[in-house]
Write a protein that holds these residues in place. Sequence first.
Motif, PDB file in Angstrom:
ATOM      1  N   GLN A   1       4.393  -0.244   6.984  1.00  0.00           N
ATOM      2  CA  GLN A   1       4.855   0.414   8.209  1.00  0.00           C
ATOM      3  C   GLN A   1       3.837   0.310   9.341  1.00  0.00           C
ATOM      4  O   GLN A   1       4.208   0.378  10.516  1.00  0.00           O
ATOM      5  N   GLU A   2       2.580   0.139   8.992  1.00  0.00           N
ATOM      6  CA  GLU A   2       1.522   0.097  10.004  1.00  0.00           C
ATOM      7  C   GLU A   2       1.163  -1.326  10.427  1.00  0.00           C
ATOM      8  O   GLU A   2       0.287  -1.514  11.285  1.00  0.00           O
ATOM      9  N   LEU A   3       1.818  -2.336   9.838  1.00  0.00           N
ATOM     10  CA  LEU A   3       1.511  -3.726  10.184  1.00  0.00           C
ATOM     11  C   LEU A   3       1.822  -4.015  11.645  1.00  0.00           C
ATOM     12  O   LEU A   3       2.782  -3.494  12.218  1.00  0.00           O
ATOM     13  N   THR A   4       1.033  -4.874  12.247  1.00  0.00           N
ATOM     14  CA  THR A   4       1.282  -5.345  13.613  1.00  0.00           C
ATOM     15  C   THR A   4       1.393  -6.865  13.573  1.00  0.00           C
ATOM     16  O   THR A   4       1.007  -7.515  12.609  1.00  0.00           O
TER      17      THR A   4
ATOM     18  N   GLY B   1       0.238  -7.935   3.194  1.00  0.00           N
ATOM     19  CA  GLY B   1       0.149  -8.160   4.632  1.00  0.00           C
ATOM     20  C   GLY B   1       1.400  -8.675   5.300  1.00  0.00           C
ATOM     21  O   GLY B   1       1.433  -8.797   6.535  1.00  0.00           O
ATOM     22  N   GLY B   2       2.435  -9.016   4.521  1.00  0.00           N
ATOM     23  CA  GLY B   2       3.683  -9.494   5.121  1.00  0.00           C
ATOM     24  C   GLY B   2       4.825  -8.520   4.965  1.00  0.00           C
ATOM     25  O   GLY B   2       5.961  -8.842   5.295  1.00  0.00           O
ATOM     26  N   GLY B   3       4.530  -7.335   4.447  1.00  0.00           N
ATOM     27  CA  GLY B   3       5.594  -6.373   4.186  1.00  0.00           C
ATOM     28  C   GLY B   3       6.269  -6.658   2.853  1.00  0.00           C
ATOM     29  O   GLY B   3       5.877  -7.559   2.104  1.00  0.00           O
ATOM     30  N   SER B   4       7.290  -5.865   2.549  1.00  0.00           N
ATOM     31  CA  SER B   4       8.039  -6.004   1.291  1.00  0.00           C
ATOM     32  C   SER B   4       8.913  -7.243   1.354  1.00  0.00           C
ATOM     33  O   SER B   4       9.750  -7.375   2.253  1.00  0.00           O
ATOM     34  N   LEU B   5       8.739  -8.150   0.386  1.00  0.00           N
ATOM     35  CA  LEU B   5       9.417  -9.447   0.444  1.00  0.00           C
ATOM     36  C   LEU B   5      10.177  -9.725  -0.858  1.00  0.00           C
ATOM     37  O   LEU B   5       9.742  -9.322  -1.937  1.00  0.00           O
ATOM     38  N   PRO B   6      11.291 -10.446  -0.789  1.00  0.00           N
ATOM     39  CA  PRO B   6      11.915 -10.945  -2.019  1.00  0.00           C
ATOM     40  C   PRO B   6      10.909 -11.785  -2.791  1.00  0.00           C
ATOM     41  O   PRO B   6      10.041 -12.445  -2.196  1.00  0.00           O
ATOM     42  N   LEU B   7      10.998 -11.777  -4.111  1.00  0.00           N
ATOM     43  CA  LEU B   7       9.967 -12.436  -4.930  1.00  0.00           C
ATOM     44  C   LEU B   7       9.796 -13.921  -4.618  1.00  0.00           C
ATOM     45  O   LEU B   7       8.653 -14.406  -4.580  1.00  0.00           O
ATOM     46  N   PRO B   8      10.863 -14.693  -4.397  1.00  0.00           N
ATOM     47  CA  PRO B   8      10.636 -16.105  -4.056  1.00  0.00           C
ATOM     48  C   PRO B   8       9.875 -16.285  -2.742  1.00  0.00           C
ATOM     49  O   PRO B   8       9.059 -17.203  -2.607  1.00  0.00           O
ATOM     50  N   VAL B   9      10.135 -15.406  -1.772  1.00  0.00           N
ATOM     51  CA  VAL B   9       9.430 -15.484  -0.488  1.00  0.00           C
ATOM     52  C   VAL B   9       7.967 -15.099  -0.679  1.00  0.00           C
ATOM     53  O   VAL B   9       7.060 -15.718  -0.113  1.00  0.00           O
ATOM     54  N   LEU B  10       7.722 -14.074  -1.491  1.00  0.00           N
ATOM     55  CA  LEU B  10       6.344 -13.669  -1.791  1.00  0.00           C
ATOM     56  C   LEU B  10       5.592 -14.808  -2.477  1.00  0.00           C
ATOM     57  O   LEU B  10       4.438 -15.090  -2.139  1.00  0.00           O
ATOM     58  N   GLU B  11       6.234 -15.459  -3.429  1.00  0.00           N
ATOM     59  CA  GLU B  11       5.580 -16.556  -4.148  1.00  0.00           C
ATOM     60  C   GLU B  11       5.173 -17.668  -3.194  1.00  0.00           C
ATOM     61  O   GLU B  11       4.047 -18.176  -3.254  1.00  0.00           O
TER      62      GLU B  11
END
Length: 610
Positions: free
Chosen positions: A450-453, A586-596
């Motif tokens: 929530q605090e990411l810019t 650092g990229g927020g909550s991501l689907p696992l394939p996107v995180l990978e």
Amino acid sequence: MRVLFTAAVSLLALAACGNPAPAAPTAEEIAKASADINAWFDAEYEEELQMSPIALTFQGRKDQYDKLDDFSEAAIDRDLEWRRASVAEMKEKFVPENLNEEARTSYDLWSLELEMTEKAAKFRRSPYIFVKDGPHTFLPQFVMQFHEVADKSDMDAYVSRIGEIGRAMDQTLEQAKLAAAEGNRAPRFAYEDSINLSANVIAGAPFGPGADSPIWADVKSELKTLVDGGKLTADEAKAIETAAKMALIDKLKPAYERVIAWLKEDLPKTSEQATGASALKDGVAFYDNALAQQTTTTMTANEIHELGLSEVARIHGEMEKIKAQVGFTGTLVEFFDFMRTSPKFQLSNDDAGRAQYIKMSEDYLAGMTAKLPEYFGILPKAKLVVKRVEPFREEAGGAQHYFPSTPDGARPGVFYAHLSDMKSMPTYTLEAIAYHEGVPGHHLQIAIAQELTGIPKFRTQYGSTAYQEGWGLYSEALSKDMGFYTDPYSDFGRLGAEIWRAIRLVVDTGIHSKGWTEEQAVKYFLDNGPTPEGAVRSEVRRYIVWPGQATAYKIGMLKIQELRALAQKELGDKFTMAGFHDTVLGGGSLPLPVLEARVKRWIDRVAAQQ
């Protein structure tokens, strides 16, 4: 493959005609396109937010502070049409190849959200409405805990929202009726629980005799605070109190009575023997979609079931080592029973014991907070508090849970604990729970997001269950690496928490794809883990009414651990925990394939550094 082949043929044809390939975008063009789409995302997300007064309040805003969301099927249709139009506009205005990495991720996520919403819309009448944490308990909790009151206008909005609860309850009741007309009914226990929980909301003053109901007590408390602070006169407070009483009696109470009456009327049509999703209309397809939505993978129910069996066996081996360490000579199942029943792990079942539980949680979290800078570069600004669940929605053995802070940190995150039955909350489980719900778990991850810019605002609020719950479970294991769980019984509690999530893979798929009964699921759970029976029965019923959700935890954890192992192998001495964790968070909550994909790009960048 056909799409790729067609595209290749087209490019060859263009080349054969002598047409030059389009020039690659310059760095300046990429920067401008990325800034433009980020601004577009923020405008679109603001439009989306304005359709949800509840979401606005969760973010600490007071727009539409006197309203609640529209819960009708017509609103679901409007949301879907809005998303379709938004994605179409995005694709018309922006070229993915002209965007930088973060902007391209945002582009893909915005498209993916529509794709997932489209798929979920096909099963809109399959999820159960009146279950634990349904609208009948969530809405009163929302106005009491998250509608902050600082002045007269806020209190006027509170009164308006009391009336809005009545409207919202009627809309959710209509959804439940539409689902029931298609044969989709929650099992009987869920009806019975919802009847009791709804009755709790409208028990006591001003609805009838007895002590003040929770919501009425909250109204009076808020008014007293305003009067004591000079924000209201006594006459103004009296007028608002009268208006609130009328809203409770004339709007909220009748809606709850309609819900209770329908649940009682429909109850004989429910199944006394709880069944899985396969019994619903299009139940197999619904469950497959639920697994895909929750895990963000293509794993089948059978693959998830087999993974669960494998993980249970592996964790049993780790548990055997601790059993030997503490000198217990019986079988592992006997050790489970010892851990469940030994008085040494139980606090007193009274207010003193409950206060001790909260204090122990706070102490664990304080110790962890001091250690975080050694493992994380990015740290949250928002604070965290530990609270007991409100009496009207508290459940013996219920799972502890987290509610987020506001993006500006003005309202802290809340780690909620069900403490009505302290026998279901043994102390050896407490340390792992605190790290999961607090830091380095949910609070750290969600507050950081929530605090990411530098990314569109929707990315700071986006939620993927497999990522968020996977991170929570990963945090329990990470805490071991950080030097915690010095008590072997607490370390066993950590393994108990991990095997609990592994058991979920087996039990959830067993119930919803293999025809397991409730008692069969309970027996497997008790035979394979140390979780107290009260908590086990509560958990199994949760899986029955919320298909697929429970599978996300372990699958998400394993993916994050897999990515960390890959990074350590590829980077060697260049690997740092802080670098890895900042990349994941650092990229927020991501689907696992996107995180990978994100982590692998980070690995490549670090490996290329001199």
